[in-house]
Design a protein around this motif. Sequence first.
Motif, PDB file in Angstrom:
ATOM      1  N   MET A   1      -5.002  -5.649  -3.685  1.00 49.03           N
ATOM      2  CA  MET A   1      -4.986  -4.208  -2.842  1.00 49.03           C
ATOM      3  C   MET A   1      -5.334  -3.555  -3.505  1.00 49.03           C
ATOM      4  N   VAL A   2      -5.486  -3.031  -4.633  1.00 51.39           N
ATOM      5  CA  VAL A   2      -5.623  -1.800  -5.166  1.00 51.39           C
ATOM      6  C   VAL A   2      -6.883  -1.475  -5.064  1.00 51.39           C
ATOM      7  N   GLU A   3      -7.720  -2.532  -5.212  1.00 56.35           N
ATOM      8  CA  GLU A   3      -8.812  -2.825  -5.295  1.00 56.35           C
ATOM      9  C   GLU A   3      -9.707  -2.430  -3.593  1.00 56.35           C
ATOM     10  N   ALA A   4      -9.075  -3.649  -2.184  1.00 59.34           N
ATOM     11  CA  ALA A   4      -8.740  -2.384  -0.997  1.00 59.34           C
ATOM     12  C   ALA A   4      -8.578  -1.377  -0.735  1.00 59.34           C
ATOM     13  N   THR A   5      -7.227  -0.688  -1.287  1.00 60.18           N
ATOM     14  CA  THR A   5      -7.356   0.424  -1.085  1.00 60.18           C
ATOM     15  C   THR A   5      -8.005   1.188  -1.768  1.00 60.18           C
TER      16      THR A   5
ATOM     17  N   ILE B   1      -7.862  10.428  -7.101  1.00 63.84           N
ATOM     18  CA  ILE B   1      -7.271   8.976  -6.882  1.00 63.84           C
ATOM     19  C   ILE B   1      -7.548   8.298  -8.641  1.00 63.84           C
ATOM     20  N   VAL B   2      -6.071   7.766  -9.053  1.00 62.50           N
ATOM     21  CA  VAL B   2      -6.123   7.643 -10.251  1.00 62.50           C
ATOM     22  C   VAL B   2      -5.027   5.565  -9.552  1.00 62.50           C
ATOM     23  N   LEU B   3      -5.356   4.422 -10.787  1.00 61.82           N
ATOM     24  CA  LEU B   3      -4.895   3.868  -9.755  1.00 61.82           C
ATOM     25  C   LEU B   3      -4.806   2.559 -10.964  1.00 61.82           C
TER      26      LEU B   3
END
Length: 259
Positions: free
Chosen positions: A229-233, A253-255
């Motif tokens: 999800m993190v990568e796709a978003t 963005i921070v993830l």
Amino acid sequence: MAAPAEEKFTTERIIAWHRWHDKLLSFRLTRPEGYRFTPGQFARLGLPLGNGGFVWRAYSMVSANWDEHLEFYSIVVPDGLFTSRLALLGVGSEVLLDKHANGFFTVDRLPDGKDLWLLATGTGLAPYLSILQDPDVWQRFGHIVLVHGVRQRDDLTYQNEIRALTTHELWAEHGHKLRYLPVVTRDAPDGVLNQRLPALLANGELARSANLLLSPASSRFMICGNPAMVEATHRQLMSMGYQLSRLRAPGQIVLENGW
């Protein structure tokens, strides 16, 4: 994983225990004197393996950085080396705590903006519950949107705590800024968003549901959850003109990966 040197961790006690259902639980630990963290950071927790070794896992703090306890939120993996042991514990059980909090998933990495979007799946909700107990966050942004994506409606946890955020005495005058958007992908109740987060960003439904316009000039995003999800978003936001925030090149963005 080998345990840190003994002087690098403390032994804490579970003081509260809650099972949301058979796959999700929350627990509170005693907080050692002098333990400090920034909302959004994680702690390393350890449990004995029974052969003299330990297994360690990283867990984001749910609790406020001013609370007297430390709260954590965990999925239960039946055959998981750590969580299968964790699930057998209860009030009074002991857990090892690394003395130093870690991580850079913090709001101060984002430049000023109008809207703060907190995007989570599953137990990726945890750091946002800590971040939303920081009065400075409420003062800094005009709108705060908490988006929690889960598979089934029973996975929408911390509902009472999220509702209570808007009336907390430390930031009650800013409580109207919070917009909570649950997302359920398998058995969504009527009126609840039911697509994956990247798709909701791409088709504009997430922005419409929050009644906000998305813009790199005003929107700031935090992303936490499973790596896919993190990568796709992240990819979707990049295609919309947003950039990852770095020390020498602040972006929008921070993830953090929740696994």
